[in-house]
Scaffold this motif. Structure first.
Motif, PDB file in Angstrom:
ATOM      1  N   ASP A  96       0.848  -1.185   0.000  1.00  0.00           N
ATOM      2  CA  ASP A  96       0.000   0.000   0.000  1.00  0.00           C
ATOM      3  C   ASP A  96       0.887   1.241   0.000  1.00  0.00           C
ATOM      4  N   ASN A  97       0.476   2.264  -0.714  1.00  0.00           N
ATOM      5  CA  ASN A  97       1.185   3.534  -0.672  1.00  0.00           C
ATOM      6  C   ASN A  97       0.679   4.340   0.522  1.00  0.00           C
ATOM      7  N   ILE A  98       1.590   4.752   1.381  1.00  0.00           N
ATOM      8  CA  ILE A  98       1.246   5.517   2.576  1.00  0.00           C
ATOM      9  C   ILE A  98       1.751   6.946   2.396  1.00  0.00           C
ATOM     10  N   ASP A  99       0.863   7.923   2.648  1.00  0.00           N
ATOM     11  CA  ASP A  99       1.248   9.328   2.550  1.00  0.00           C
ATOM     12  C   ASP A  99       2.127   9.711   3.736  1.00  0.00           C
ATOM     13  N   ILE A 100       3.222  10.405   3.453  1.00  0.00           N
ATOM     14  CA  ILE A 100       4.142  10.868   4.493  1.00  0.00           C
ATOM     15  C   ILE A 100       4.106  12.396   4.510  1.00  0.00           C
ATOM     16  N   TYR A 101       3.988  12.955   5.707  1.00  0.00           N
ATOM     17  CA  TYR A 101       3.875  14.399   5.875  1.00  0.00           C
ATOM     18  C   TYR A 101       5.081  14.942   6.622  1.00  0.00           C
ATOM     19  N   THR A 102       5.286  16.219   6.505  1.00  0.00           N
ATOM     20  CA  THR A 102       6.218  16.950   7.356  1.00  0.00           C
ATOM     21  C   THR A 102       5.425  18.090   7.968  1.00  0.00           C
ATOM     22  N   VAL A 103       6.005  18.709   8.969  1.00  0.00           N
ATOM     23  CA  VAL A 103       5.346  19.821   9.638  1.00  0.00           C
ATOM     24  C   VAL A 103       6.187  21.067   9.412  1.00  0.00           C
ATOM     25  N   GLY A 104       5.523  22.166   9.101  1.00  0.00           N
ATOM     26  CA  GLY A 104       6.246  23.413   8.894  1.00  0.00           C
ATOM     27  C   GLY A 104       5.321  24.607   8.987  1.00  0.00           C
ATOM     28  N   ASP A 105       5.916  25.768   9.054  1.00  0.00           N
ATOM     29  CA  ASP A 105       5.149  27.004   9.046  1.00  0.00           C
ATOM     30  C   ASP A 105       5.052  27.478   7.602  1.00  0.00           C
ATOM     31  N   VAL A 106       3.842  27.783   7.160  1.00  0.00           N
ATOM     32  CA  VAL A 106       3.593  28.150   5.771  1.00  0.00           C
ATOM     33  C   VAL A 106       3.012  29.563   5.733  1.00  0.00           C
ATOM     34  N   ARG A 107       3.510  30.374   4.818  1.00  0.00           N
ATOM     35  CA  ARG A 107       2.984  31.716   4.582  1.00  0.00           C
ATOM     36  C   ARG A 107       2.560  31.784   3.117  1.00  0.00           C
ATOM     37  N   GLN A 108       1.310  32.149   2.877  1.00  0.00           N
ATOM     38  CA  GLN A 108       0.797  32.246   1.514  1.00  0.00           C
ATOM     39  C   GLN A 108       0.169  33.617   1.331  1.00  0.00           C
ATOM     40  N   TYR A 109       0.372  34.210   0.182  1.00  0.00           N
ATOM     41  CA  TYR A 109      -0.241  35.502  -0.113  1.00  0.00           C
ATOM     42  C   TYR A 109      -0.449  35.597  -1.617  1.00  0.00           C
ATOM     43  N   GLY A 110      -1.350  36.461  -2.006  1.00  0.00           N
ATOM     44  CA  GLY A 110      -1.592  36.591  -3.436  1.00  0.00           C
ATOM     45  C   GLY A 110      -2.690  37.597  -3.738  1.00  0.00           C
ATOM     46  N   LEU A 111      -3.058  37.619  -4.985  1.00  0.00           N
ATOM     47  CA  LEU A 111      -4.065  38.530  -5.506  1.00  0.00           C
ATOM     48  C   LEU A 111      -5.200  37.704  -6.095  1.00  0.00           C
ATOM     49  N   GLU A 112      -6.432  38.067  -5.781  1.00  0.00           N
ATOM     50  CA  GLU A 112      -7.607  37.378  -6.328  1.00  0.00           C
ATOM     51  C   GLU A 112      -8.413  38.371  -7.158  1.00  0.00           C
ATOM     52  N   ILE A 113      -8.815  37.921  -8.340  1.00  0.00           N
ATOM     53  CA  ILE A 113      -9.662  38.737  -9.209  1.00  0.00           C
ATOM     54  C   ILE A 113     -10.845  37.869  -9.635  1.00  0.00           C
ATOM     55  N   GLU A 114     -12.036  38.411  -9.471  1.00  0.00           N
ATOM     56  CA  GLU A 114     -13.248  37.687  -9.854  1.00  0.00           C
ATOM     57  C   GLU A 114     -14.144  38.627 -10.636  1.00  0.00           C
ATOM     58  N   ALA A 115     -14.643  38.158 -11.770  1.00  0.00           N
ATOM     59  CA  ALA A 115     -15.577  38.941 -12.582  1.00  0.00           C
ATOM     60  C   ALA A 115     -16.793  38.065 -12.879  1.00  0.00           C
ATOM     61  N   ARG A 116     -17.976  38.681 -12.824  1.00  0.00           N
ATOM     62  CA  ARG A 116     -19.212  37.945 -13.058  1.00  0.00           C
ATOM     63  C   ARG A 116     -20.159  38.856 -13.819  1.00  0.00           C
TER      64      ARG A 116
END
Length: 191
Positions: A158-178
């Protein structure tokens, strides 16, 4: 990390219980809101299964008859109407997120829950009969985040998922038009 994750062909009997309290107040052009949500999941039978782009089956061991620890999330929001077509908005959400059930690190350590803070700020333009445009930035802070790094083949093949632990910072720009609805049925959008 290498493909959209989804579940197929496996029992995914998970019950999520959630309760929340929310409130909103308007003070002229300013609208304020706040909320608090309590969530707890019961894993009657859960097998984290997904497929990478090449079609390889990735899975971890089954979790059965187990309660997840409860999680709390608090939200705050504000909206300020500039004129009949434009408004400024800001949101803040903070709380905890559980690690995937049965997830472990390479050393076999059980993962702890993640603390998460998410915020966004932007402007929204909307004109009846024409449509809506929303432009904003976001920033997410994830402390003690569970990050999937690889899968390994165990003795049962069986394939077992392996994780690590860390601090993550994400930022970005979102544009939505409707677009406004055409013929009261069709709406175009882009994000």
């Amino acid at each position: 990390p290498d493909g959209k994750r989804f579940y197929t062909g496996r029992a995914m009997d998970v019950h999520t219980f959630s309760g929340f309290v929310i409130d909103e107040h308007r003070f002229g052009a300013l609208t304020l809101d706040a909320g608090l949500r309590y969530t707890r999941a019961y894993y009657n039978k859960y097998t984290h299964a997904s497929f990478n782009i090449a079609g390889q089956n990735l899975k971890s061991y089954a979790v059965e008859n187990e309660w997840a620890d409860p999680t709390m999330t608090a939200t705050l929001g504000a909206k300020y109407t500039l004129n009949e077509t434009a408004e400024l908005y800001a949101h803040l959400a903070f709380g905890t997120v559980d690690a995937p059930p049965g997830a472990a690190t390479e050393n076999g350590e059980v993962l702890e829950r993640e603390a998460r803070l998410m915020t966004d700020l932007g402007v929204k333009f909307e004109r009846p009969g024409i449509g809506m445009l929303k432009v904003g930035g976001f920033w997410t802070i994830r402390d003690n985040a569970s990050i999937l790094i690889k899968d390994v083949l165990n003795a049962d093949k069986d394939n077992i998922d392996i994780y690590t632990v860390g601090d993550v910072r994400q930022y970005g720009l979102e544009i939505e038009a409707r677009s406004a609805k055409l013929w009261d049925k069709v709406e175009f959008f882009a994000a």
